[in-house]
Design a protein around this motif. Structure first.
Motif, PDB file in Angstrom:
ATOM      1  N   SER A 266     107.453 -56.658  -1.575  1.00 42.05           N
ATOM      2  CA  SER A 266     107.696 -55.245  -1.276  1.00 42.05           C
ATOM      3  C   SER A 266     109.202 -54.980  -1.363  1.00 42.05           C
ATOM      4  O   SER A 266     110.016 -55.910  -1.389  1.00 42.05           O
ATOM      5  CB  SER A 266     107.197 -54.911   0.127  1.00 42.05           C
ATOM      6  N   VAL A 267     109.568 -53.716  -1.380  1.00 42.80           N
ATOM      7  CA  VAL A 267     110.978 -53.344  -1.424  1.00 42.80           C
ATOM      8  C   VAL A 267     111.703 -53.879  -0.191  1.00 42.80           C
ATOM      9  O   VAL A 267     112.821 -54.387  -0.281  1.00 42.80           O
ATOM     10  CB  VAL A 267     111.152 -51.810  -1.555  1.00 42.80           C
TER      11      VAL A 267
ATOM     12  N   SER B 276     118.629 -49.176  -0.497  1.00 47.96           N
ATOM     13  CA  SER B 276     118.007 -48.201  -1.394  1.00 47.96           C
ATOM     14  C   SER B 276     119.033 -47.240  -1.986  1.00 47.96           C
ATOM     15  O   SER B 276     118.981 -46.916  -3.172  1.00 47.96           O
ATOM     16  CB  SER B 276     116.923 -47.415  -0.660  1.00 47.96           C
TER      17      SER B 276
ATOM     18  N   SER C 295     111.584 -48.440  -5.352  1.00 49.09           N
ATOM     19  CA  SER C 295     110.131 -48.274  -5.493  1.00 49.09           C
ATOM     20  C   SER C 295     109.758 -47.813  -6.897  1.00 49.09           C
ATOM     21  O   SER C 295     108.792 -48.314  -7.492  1.00 49.09           O
ATOM     22  CB  SER C 295     109.598 -47.273  -4.473  1.00 49.09           C
TER      23      SER C 295
ATOM     24  N   ARG D  93     110.282 -50.724  -9.290  1.00 43.45           N
ATOM     25  CA  ARG D  93     109.215 -51.720  -9.126  1.00 43.45           C
ATOM     26  C   ARG D  93     107.928 -51.242  -9.793  1.00 43.45           C
ATOM     27  O   ARG D  93     107.207 -52.030 -10.413  1.00 43.45           O
ATOM     28  CB  ARG D  93     108.974 -51.981  -7.638  1.00 43.45           C
TER      29      ARG D  93
END
Length: 139
Positions: free
Chosen positions: A74-75, A91, A103, A106
């Motif tokens: 996950s991030v 972020s 996100s 990804r």
């Protein structure tokens, strides 16, 4: 800048490349270069064109891009894996350097990376400091 000082700065840069996920701060890096923190920051920028913090974050974002392309973390997990302690700061820095959120990066297809040698992929995906995305890549 003396040759000996440049060698010490390169060793510190190598340390940052190797230990990017560790908690590194300017005073500790300056000690490794045998310089005061302020002098170290000025000399590092003169030698490499960016501050130690900018250089370290670029390394972290490069590694984060690799982990995000794999898609199995996950991030938040990627944020922690590359040594960042704040998801919001990670972020924001990722978005500023890459041009899209972690996100979104990804979720995007990365099929092209499988056919490209890792040394070339690293060049193609290197974050660009001025806010522009890296070289255009067929997607």
């Amino acid at each position: 800048m003396t040759f000996a000082e440049l060698i010490r700065l390169r060793r510190v840069r190598d340390l940052m490349d190797r230990d990017y996920a560790q908690p590194l701060d300017v005073p500790a890096l300056a000690r490794a270069a045998y310089l005061s923190p302020g002098h170290f920051s000025r000399r590092f920028r003169a030698a490499f064109g960016e501050t130690p913090y900018q250089y370290l974050m670029t390394r972290r974002i490069e590694r984060a891009k690799t982990l995000l392309r794999r898609g199995d973390l996950s991030v938040t997990e990627v944020c922690v894996a590359v040594g960042c302690t704040s998801l919001g700061s990670f972020s924001a820095r990722f978005t500023a350097l890459v041009g899209e959120t972690p996100s979104a990066y990804r979720a995007r297809r990365h099929d092209w990376a499988a056919a490209v040698p890792p040394c070339v992929a690293k060049i193609l995906t290197r974050p660009v400091r001025n806010g522009e995305a890296g070289p255009a890549v067929a997607q």
